[in-house]
Design an enzyme around this catalytic site. Structure first.
Site, PDB file in Angstrom:
ATOM      1  N   TYR A  58       0.852  -1.197   0.000  1.00 25.66           N
ATOM      2  CA  TYR A  58       0.000   0.000   0.000  1.00 25.66           C
ATOM      3  C   TYR A  58       0.883   1.240   0.000  1.00 25.66           C
ATOM      4  O   TYR A  58       1.890   1.276   0.693  1.00 25.66           O
ATOM      5  CB  TYR A  58      -0.901   0.017   1.243  1.00 25.66           C
ATOM      6  CG  TYR A  58      -2.352  -0.034   0.866  1.00 25.66           C
ATOM      7  CD1 TYR A  58      -2.907   0.978   0.087  1.00 25.66           C
ATOM      8  CD2 TYR A  58      -3.168  -1.093   1.241  1.00 25.66           C
ATOM      9  CE1 TYR A  58      -4.231   0.930  -0.300  1.00 25.66           C
ATOM     10  CE2 TYR A  58      -4.496  -1.149   0.866  1.00 25.66           C
ATOM     11  CZ  TYR A  58      -5.018  -0.123   0.087  1.00 25.66           C
ATOM     12  OH  TYR A  58      -6.330  -0.173  -0.292  1.00 25.66           O
ATOM     13  N   GLU A  60      -0.543   4.896  -0.277  1.00 24.20           N
ATOM     14  CA  GLU A  60      -1.334   6.118  -0.473  1.00 24.20           C
ATOM     15  C   GLU A  60      -0.460   7.359  -0.312  1.00 24.20           C
ATOM     16  O   GLU A  60       0.348   7.439   0.602  1.00 24.20           O
ATOM     17  CB  GLU A  60      -2.485   6.167   0.539  1.00 24.20           C
ATOM     18  CG  GLU A  60      -3.671   5.372   0.067  1.00 24.20           C
ATOM     19  CD  GLU A  60      -4.880   5.510   0.973  1.00 24.20           C
ATOM     20  OE1 GLU A  60      -4.869   6.364   1.876  1.00 24.20           O
ATOM     21  OE2 GLU A  60      -5.840   4.764   0.754  1.00 24.20           O
ATOM     22  N   ASP A 204      -6.738  13.369 -25.119  1.00 27.41           N
ATOM     23  CA  ASP A 204      -6.755  11.975 -24.663  1.00 27.41           C
ATOM     24  C   ASP A 204      -6.086  11.172 -25.781  1.00 27.41           C
ATOM     25  O   ASP A 204      -6.702  10.869 -26.798  1.00 27.41           O
ATOM     26  CB  ASP A 204      -8.203  11.535 -24.437  1.00 27.41           C
ATOM     27  CG  ASP A 204      -8.323  10.085 -23.998  1.00 27.41           C
ATOM     28  OD1 ASP A 204      -7.355   9.317 -24.209  1.00 27.41           O
ATOM     29  OD2 ASP A 204      -9.386   9.713 -23.474  1.00 27.41           O
ATOM     30  N   THR A 230      -3.815   6.135 -21.706  1.00 25.26           N
ATOM     31  CA  THR A 230      -3.726   4.819 -21.105  1.00 25.26           C
ATOM     32  C   THR A 230      -2.356   4.285 -21.509  1.00 25.26           C
ATOM     33  O   THR A 230      -1.735   4.771 -22.461  1.00 25.26           O
ATOM     34  CB  THR A 230      -4.846   3.880 -21.588  1.00 25.26           C
ATOM     35  OG1 THR A 230      -4.903   3.929 -23.010  1.00 25.26           O
ATOM     36  CG2 THR A 230      -6.182   4.276 -21.011  1.00 25.26           C
ATOM     37  N   LYS A 233      -2.150   0.514 -24.730  1.00 20.31           N
ATOM     38  CA  LYS A 233      -2.543   0.415 -26.145  1.00 20.31           C
ATOM     39  C   LYS A 233      -1.266   0.441 -27.002  1.00 20.31           C
ATOM     40  O   LYS A 233      -0.412  -0.416 -26.827  1.00 20.31           O
ATOM     41  CB  LYS A 233      -3.548   1.508 -26.482  1.00 20.31           C
ATOM     42  CG  LYS A 233      -4.849   1.377 -25.661  1.00 20.31           C
ATOM     43  CD  LYS A 233      -5.924   2.326 -26.107  1.00 20.31           C
ATOM     44  CE  LYS A 233      -7.233   2.090 -25.395  1.00 20.31           C
ATOM     45  NZ  LYS A 233      -7.383   2.837 -24.141  1.00 20.31           N
ATOM     46  N   ARG A 239      -1.900  -2.391 -18.093  1.00 24.37           N
ATOM     47  CA  ARG A 239      -3.210  -1.737 -18.068  1.00 24.37           C
ATOM     48  C   ARG A 239      -3.174  -0.628 -17.028  1.00 24.37           C
ATOM     49  O   ARG A 239      -2.919  -0.880 -15.848  1.00 24.37           O
ATOM     50  CB  ARG A 239      -4.303  -2.730 -17.693  1.00 24.37           C
ATOM     51  CG  ARG A 239      -4.444  -3.871 -18.648  1.00 24.37           C
ATOM     52  CD  ARG A 239      -5.804  -4.499 -18.576  1.00 24.37           C
ATOM     53  NE  ARG A 239      -6.767  -3.660 -19.238  1.00 24.37           N
ATOM     54  CZ  ARG A 239      -6.974  -3.645 -20.556  1.00 24.37           C
ATOM     55  NH1 ARG A 239      -6.289  -4.431 -21.343  1.00 24.37           N
ATOM     56  NH2 ARG A 239      -7.862  -2.841 -21.089  1.00 24.37           N
TER      57      ARG A 239
HETATM   58  N1  DSN Z   1     -12.862   0.994 -25.199  1.00 25.14           N
HETATM   59  C1  DSN Z   1     -11.494   1.388 -25.493  1.00 25.14           C
HETATM   60  C2  DSN Z   1     -11.179   1.116 -26.904  1.00 25.14           C
HETATM   61  O1  DSN Z   1     -11.237  -0.040 -27.248  1.00 25.14           O
HETATM   62  O2  DSN Z   1     -10.892   1.995 -27.687  1.00 25.14           O
HETATM   63  C3  DSN Z   1     -11.327   2.756 -25.122  1.00 25.14           C
HETATM   64  O3  DSN Z   1     -11.747   2.933 -23.803  1.00 25.14           O
END
Ligand code: DSN
Length: 437
Positions: A58, A60, A204, A230, A233, A239
């Protein structure tokens, strides 16, 4: 059996049910052409960090300012992740704690806006994201959403129309960055519009952050106020998500404040950090933060630049092959890692049916709306495919041509079960030539 390179010995002994499905998932991932543009195969190093002993800790708070003891190692790990994120993107400030993209976007709004403030992002059915102001999402319940759309003819961003909307609606936040837009995003123009109307600019870049650091898509840095990505990707990390921002809040209202308070009000980095913790999250996932750090280091290598370039080259070759076979594409092609197939010439609302036919043939993609879809989001008329995973496996132009032919023939003969079965065998044989892990 489970790949010898991904041993799950303890799970095998302790939990046969979960082991069974992990095992099957390894086989599935190996045998299919995974073309979901928002997924990737992480390196073994990222996988190790993500499943590491840091799961037990943990933490925080932030490095040097925690609410727990035992921080000597995790503080260093988080500091390394922050420094690497800043260096990788050329950002002034980085917060590496967000659990994933949606909570990260929530934190940004919490930092910059008051309930009821107006936000302007692209409408979901045009290729936007739920958290950019879709009506069933918190982003349209707590804030007022005034979305923009794509041009009906070109299916591309029309910056003149977006500017006009921004001038008329005066949003507090303008969001760029999408989940199903196959073309380049003019981040600079978005920021200029935001400046003109007194709004914050936010990008984003979840889908394209790997392409940005790889130098094959324009960057929203250094001008955009806040950038979220994120990490799982095209960036090929675990993730999770990160928020990158400028240090200073150029819209802070400091009227009547004393020097100390004014300094605080101008501190955008602090606002972002406070919004993430304690504003919205509790303890950060230190195992994932370590994995993010590993992925950032990987993304700084020349090999990653080559990867990003090949992702786009592959997508272009794939798009050309589909077009040559009479398959229609939204915007007529792609500049990035994804392709949006317009299925309406074959049938309205058949996205799901085609996605299932392709999966039967060993090709995994997802149904998607197309701009101005004549059908509904539950029965959309598009199919979204991408090249990040195939490129990680080492596939190049030659394979894209073959795969483009396979996808075309399945789409054009979507009810032919024998063809799906035959293609599945061919897909499996190709996948065996491109192992991962
Ligand atoms: N749902 C994701 C995607 O596949 O693009 C984005 O959050």
């Amino acid at each position: 059996m489970m790949s010898e390179n991904i041993p799950y010995d303890a799970i095998e002994k302790k939990d046969s049910e979960i082991f069974k499905y992990l095992n099957l998932e390894v086989e599935r991932q190996k045998e299919v052409l995974n073309m979901i543009p928002s997924e990737n195969y992480v390196s073994k190093a990222v996988l190790e960090a993500s499943g590491s002993i840091l799961t037990n800790k943990y933490a925080e708070g932030y490095p040097g300012k925690r609410y727990y003891q035992g921080m000597s190692n995790v503080d260093e790990i988080e500091k390394i992740a922050i420094e690497r994120a800043k260096k990788l993107f050329g950002a002034e400030h980085a917060n590496v704690q967000p659990y994933s993209g949606s909570p990260a976007n929530a934190a940004i709004y919490y930092a910059l806006l008051k309930p009821g403030d107006k936000i302007m992002g692209m409408r979901l059915d045009m290729g936007g994201h739920l958290t950019h102001g879709h009506n069933v999402n918190f982003s349209a319940r707590f804030y007022k959403s005034t979305p923009y759309v794509l041009d009906k003819e070109t299916q591309m961003l029309d910056m003149d129309e977006i500017r006009k909307l921004a001038i008329r609606e005066k949003p507090k936040l303008i969001i760029s960055g999408y989940t199903a837009y196959p073309r380049k995003i003019p981040f600079k123009e978005f920021h200029e519009i935001a400046e003109e109307v007194g709004a914050y600019s936010m990008a984003d870049i979840s889908h394209i952050s790997g392409l940005i650091v790889g130098g094959v898509h324009p960057s929203p840095f250094p001008f955009t106020d806040v950038v979220m990505t994120t990490t799982h990707k095209t960036l090929r990390g675990p993730r999770g998500a990160i928020i990158l921002s400028k240090k200073e809040d150029r819209l802070a209202n400091v009227e009547g404040l004393d020097e100390k308070k004014a300094k605080r009000a101008k501190n955008l980095a602090l606002k972002i950090d406070r919004a993430v913790f304690p504003g919205l999250q509790g303890g950060p996932h230190m195992n994932v933060i370590a994995a993010k750090a590993v992925a950032f280091e990987e993304a700084m290598t020349p090999e990653f630049k080559d990867y990003a370039k090949q992702v786009v080259t592959n997508a272009k070759v794939l798009a050309e092959t589909l077009l040559d076979n009479g398959v229609k594409l939204v915007t007529g092609g792609t500049d990035n890692h994804l392709i949006l197939i317009d299925l309406t010439p074959i049938g309205v609302g058949i996205g799901k049916e085609v996605a299932v036919a392709l999966e039967n043939a060993g090709i995994v993609a997802n149904m998607n709306t197309i701009p101005y879809d004549p059908s509904t989001p539950f029965k959309p008329s598009g199919l979204r495919i991408g090249t990040p995973l195939l490129t990680t496996r080492g596939m190049k132009e030659e394979e894209m041509q073959i795969i483009g032919e396979w996808i075309s023939r399945i789409i054009l003969n979507r009810k032919d079960a024998a063809l799906q079965k035959k293609t599945k065998e061919e897909v499996k044989a190709l996948c065996e030539k491109f192992p991962f892990y």
